[in-house]
Write an enzyme that holds these catalytic residues in place. Structure first.
Site: not given
Lengths: 95, 473, 478
Positions: B66, B142, B166
């Site tokens: 990420k 997210s 997330s």
């Protein structure tokens, strides 16, 4: 509690965010909406409850006073938008 | 070969048998990314020539990362304009651990909501990621890039971060496994902070075994993180036991009320029935302060974020706007650099901490956080775990909720309490809606009991076929 | 005085640990800009702080030396404000649960002790340094993250002199602990002041001014004196004071109003989520308490008691820890019961020599036994005069020779034997008959004149005391 435009402006200054008139208008409404939802917390009696700022029951996390290598200057300044010699450069403070 | 379709443990087995090499895996994966990422857009800066980290090992499996986890020598920008071009001169501890375990990581990063602010990956300065199961839908967020990459076979496995759901919510939306570890189990050093007291890095994988393997790699005490737990890490693969007989599971009644999509509800109930037939014991329980989790979260998380994001000011790195004087430089840089949701959260958090409002908002939220934690403590005295839906709906359409932040916040209603209580939770695929969108089952357990999550999730997975389903791309 | 000044001081103190508060970067002073920085003290995204054990220990030590109560539960908070010397745009500090509270420091003024309350001693991190140029500012983060203590006094100080004395006593006390250089020039000790005036005897406080930018203890005193004068003038002319922050301009010797950055209420303090709290148990406090040496006040009182010194002398001798150690070695060795000469020699000639060499008396390279030998040669055995003694002392510092050697080499020894002195005395009596007559008619001054003549004739080497005795005997017997 609700939040008016003036408060949003003050808060934006504290957070160093510039808002255009339209943005301020929209954000104020959204924040008011969100805060109205958040206000449901006020029904709870929290008088005797201890606040939780750390979820883990750990304390006294310490390291030894032993030196470690600092960054080489090229790495320190590698991402700098403006630099001069060994220094970071910022615009002058104008209040 | 289509090596990219395989799980990490399958690939490790092949490497061991000398049937393939790390190089072949990377080359296959690269082809796959080139082939389908145009549609999914799980990766950012994908045109970058440095797909694979140079220190990759011959036997390693590449991990997709990420964009908020620092990688030395590779841009880490949190998908925010304000961090454009930021190249951290250090690796996050999880990255160091991946390297020292003999694995590698991809130099291009996974898309995300800017600074992890969001539940749909629409708040990225690079544009949205698309759900591999329906390109018109969001992948969740997210960590939507990480989840979509794994679902689309553009990643073997991936790391995400979870502050209020997330990892788990996008895992649910994309039909993959996602684990949020106990707060403090995985080092936060090098994870660009959203809300320091809630953030945890965790794996997104194709199956439960891979999640256990990746957890073995990234977990453990880190002297560079003062909130890291200093207890030994068990071998999580030993918890992969196909047996749940006698395990006591609580079903919180507050999670099965209005707001839960009936189709999702039905799928979750079927999953519960499956586990019942496998021998787990279920009982309805109550988490009475559940309805306060979202408001508490949006005060604590935004308050911490407002302070954590103050450092993005154009002085040392990232964007700097042209301006007259210092204050103007701060304001112009931050106005230009932050997206709408970031601004909203920074303002909300600044407000919650400001003079005259602190007691009514921030302090009160910390107190209700105590109540939420106590709810869980109470249940885990008698139960091994809790099962809930991961999200109240399946993936929604891109653009559906962008103009209604509150509606967006409510999509994390089932995941947020876990972060507030600091406990671990996993989302595993448990079915599909009529429209063919995946649904996730969330399992929660007490502090440091990831093994219980693995056991339940593994048993469910071994007795179902959902994790084997692949989207058509 | 019509008005009474009410003064509180806020001292920021660098602790002299090897590394910074939250990272392993060196705290050394004076190196190349931005050469002692890392992702943590630069506040780079993703970096996390871990606190330095030694900083906590030193902080507890200071708190105890200032008689503070060390709190069992203490934690860090974030103080949020934007400034380019603050890389995270928040300072890790302490707000509602500081390390320690409610202490005091006794200061000595004209032989009397006055107790100044200490509100709190708390831990925080320092900011970086800005160098302002015409259109830009240069930023150096070497100082960022250096461990700081903030020591806040109660508004118990009532004059610039008391403020000066408080700072001197504080510095001396902390230097005894070996935890800080306390060097204002290097910025390792900094002081801000709050001052307000009220009608003498009034209970309510006046409007407070915050004073900053004082670079020496004298600067603090001068700034406060100036501010008392300024505020008195405003009040006397019927004007109103406003609560503001003023900067001391040492060149112009005046304070100038400054625009404030962010009001105190805008700091948005909240618990630092990256740092778990500290639980400081009693045994830990007791353990650190054991490491605290005898402090200046106690040492001073003991010197008065054990060595019969005056308060003035004792206070001067204990000002520094090393100096006090040196002085006590000398005091112990001096064979006379009256120790006053030792104090005189250390506070006088020795301190002057140290001053001219910008070092401490203990660092001149003179051993206590050597100094005592010299003092005894002068004061007891009267082998040399006081004046010669000072010459010998300087020579001792320069050459590391003993006093006796220098005296022999330079034949500085006084003439004390009556044989050689008597002939000179006879000569002087012959040449000054008028003075002899004056003495006999009762003019005591004449004796001193005659002694002076003998001294002159012996080129100052005659022992004046012996000469005086012999002269008196000779005149009275005649």
């Amino acid at each position: 509690m609700s939040i008016d435009k003036k408060t949003v402006e003050d808060v934006a200054h504290l957070a160093r965010i510039e808002l255009e008139a339209k943005e301020l208008e929209k954000l104020s409404k959204q924040l008011e909406h969100i805060l109205a939802f958040i206000d449901k917390l006020s029904v709870l009696d929290t008088g005797n409850i201890a606040p939780t700022s750390h979820i883990l029951p750990i304390s006294n996390v310490l390291r030894k006073d032993e030196p470690r290598k600092s960054l080489p200057i090229e790495k320190t300044l590698m991402n700098a938008p403006d630099k001069q010699g060994n220094f970071f450069v910022v615009p002058k403070v104008i209040e | 070969m289509e090596l990219y379709k395989l799980t990490a443990h399958e690939l490790l087995e092949k490497i061991k048998k000398k049937e393939t090499t790390s190089e072949q895996i990377v080359s296959d994966l690269t082809k796959r990314i080139k082939g389908v990422d145009v549609k999914v857009q799980a990766y950012v800066r994908a045109s970058s020539s440095t797909l694979l980290a140079p220190d990759s090992k011959p036997n390693g499996i590449p991990v997709s990362i990420k964009d908020n986890i620092c990688t030395d020598g590779y841009n880490t920008e949190c998908c925010s304009k304000i961090l454009q071009g930021f190249n951290p001169p250090y690796n996050a501890t999880v990255i160091s651990k991946i390297i020292s375990s003999g694995n590698s990581f991809l130099g291009i990063k996974c898309n995300m909501d800017e600074f992890a602010f969001g539940s749909s990956t629409e708040n990225s300065c690079f544009g949205p990621t698309h759900n591999p199961w329906d390109l018109n839908c969001v992948p969740g967020g997210s960590s939507g890039g990480s989840a979509a990459a794994v679902a689309a076979d553009e990643a073997i496995w991936a790391l995400g971060s979870d502050t209020g759901g997330s990892i788990r919510q996008p895992a649910s939306f994309c039909g993959v496994v996602g684990l949020k570890p106990t707060y403090g189990r995985v080092s936060r050093f090098g994870l660009i902070a959203f809300a320091s007291s809630l953030d945890q890095i965790g794996p997104l994988t194709k199956d439960v075994e891979d999640a256990a393997l990746l957890m073995n790699t990234i977990s453990g005490y880190d002297p560079q993180d003062s909130t890291s737990i200093n207890t030994p890490v068990p071998d999580y693969t030993k918890a992969l036991i196909n047996d749940v007989k006698g395990i006591k599971v609580g079903i919180p009644k507050e999670y099965f009320v209005e707001g839960l999509d009936p189709e999702v509800k039905k799928i979750i109930e079927e999953a519960i029935n499956k586990l019942k037939t496998l021998g787990a014991q279920f009982k309805e329980v109550s988490l009475p302060h559940s309805e306060y989790a979202v408001p508490v979260y949006y005060i604590i998380a935004t308050a911490e974020a407002s302070s954590n994001l103050a450092r993005f000011d154009g002085v040392q790195y990232g964007l700097r706007a042209k301006a007259e004087g210092l204050v103007d430089m701060y304001k112009k840089t931050r106005s230009l650099g932050f997206g709408d949701e970031a601004k909203r959260r920074i303002l909300l958090g600044t407000f919650a901490l400001s003079h005259g409002y602190y007691d009514a908002y921030y302090l009160r939220a910390l107190k209700v956080r105590t109540l939420i934690k106590q709810d869980f403590d109470h249940i885990f005295k008698d139960f091994d775990c809790i099962i809930t839906p991961t999200a109240p709906t399946s993936a929604f359409k891109i653009g559906e909720k962008v103009d209604d932040p509150l509606k967006m916040y409510l999509s994390d209603i089932y995941t947020i309490s876990v972060n507030l209580a600091g406990i671990p939770a996993i989302s595993v695929p448990c079915g599909f809606t009529k429209e063919g969108l995946p649904v996730g089952l969330q399992i929660l357990s007490k502090h440091l009991n990831e093994e219980m999550l693995f056991r339940l999730a593994y048993t469910y997975e071994q007795n179902t076929e959902w994790h084997k389903m692949k989207p058509k791309l | 005085m019509k008005y009474e000044a009410v003064i509180g001081l806020e001292v920021h103190l660098h602790l002299n640990t090897k590394t910074k508060a939250f990272c392993g970067c060196s705290t050394e002073f004076g190196n190349a800009p931005n050469s002692q920085v890392c992702p943590v003290c630069l506040g780079f995204p993703g970096s996390l702080p871990v606190y330095n054990q030694t900083v906590l220990d030193y902080a507890i030590k200071v708190a105890l030396a200032l008689n503070c109560k060390v709190q069992e539960y203490t934690k860090f908070d974030r103080k949020n404000y934007f400034y380019p010397d603050l890389p995270k745009n928040y300072q890790v500090s302490q707000y509602d649960l500081p390390l320690s509270i409610r202490g005091f420091l006794d200061i000595e003024l004209g032989g009397k002790f006055k107790r100044i309350g200490i509100t709190r001693v708390h831990m925080e991190e320092d900011a970086g340094k800005l160098i302002h140029q015409e259109d830009i500012s240069l930023v150096d983060f070497n100082r960022t993250g250096i461990p700081l203590l903030e020591i806040v006094s109660e508004p118990d100080i009532n004059s610039p002199e008391e403020a000066y004395e408080y700072l001197a006593t504080l510095k001396s006390t902390i230097q005894y602990l070996d935890v800080s250089d306390c060097d204002m020039e290097k910025g390792s000790l900094r002081c801000d002041a709050n001052i307000s005036l009220r009608l003498a005897g009034a209970k309510t406080l006046g409007v407070k001014t915050e004073l900053k930018n004082m670079n020496s203890f004298k600067g603090v005193k001068d700034a406060l004196s100036y501010e008392i004068k300024r505020q008195t003038e405003v009040l006397d002319s019927g004007g109103k004071l406003t609560q503001d922050t003023r900067l001391w301009d040492a060149k112009a010797q005046e304070t100038v109003a400054m625009r404030t950055k962010e009001g105190a209420k805008d700091y948005r303090y909240f618990p630092e989520p990256d740092l778990p709290p500290f639980i400081i148990k009693e045994d830990k406090v007791a353990e650190i308490k054991k490491t605290i040496p005898e402090l200046p006040k106690e040492k001073m009182q003991r010197f008065i008691k054990d060595y019969g010194l005056s308060e003035y002398d004792a206070k001067a001798l204990v000002a520094s820890k090393k100096g006090a150690l040196f002085a006590e070695e000398c005091l112990k060795r001096f064979s006379d019961k009256n120790k006053k000469p030792v104090a005189n020699w250390i506070i006088g000639p020795l301190a002057a020599l140290a001053g001219s060499r910008a070092c401490e008396t203990s660092e001149l390279g003179i051993f206590p036994e050597s100094l005592v030998e010299l003092i005894e040669l002068v004061e007891k055995k009267q082998i040399i005069s006081n004046l010669s003694g000072k010459v010998v002392l300087e020579e001792m510092v320069n050459t590391a020779k003993t006093a006796q050697t220098i005296i022999t080499e330079k034949s500085l020894a006084q003439i004390s034997d009556s044989g050689s002195l008597n002939s000179v005395i006879e000569e002087v009596i012959r040449e000054n008959t008028k003075s002899v007559t004056d003495f006999k008619s009762g003019k005591a001054n004449a004796l001193m004149f005659l002694v002076g003549q003998v001294m002159r004739k012996s080129s100052g080497k005659a022992n004046p005391k012996v000469v005086q005795e012999l002269m008196r005997e000779r005149l009275e017997s005649a």
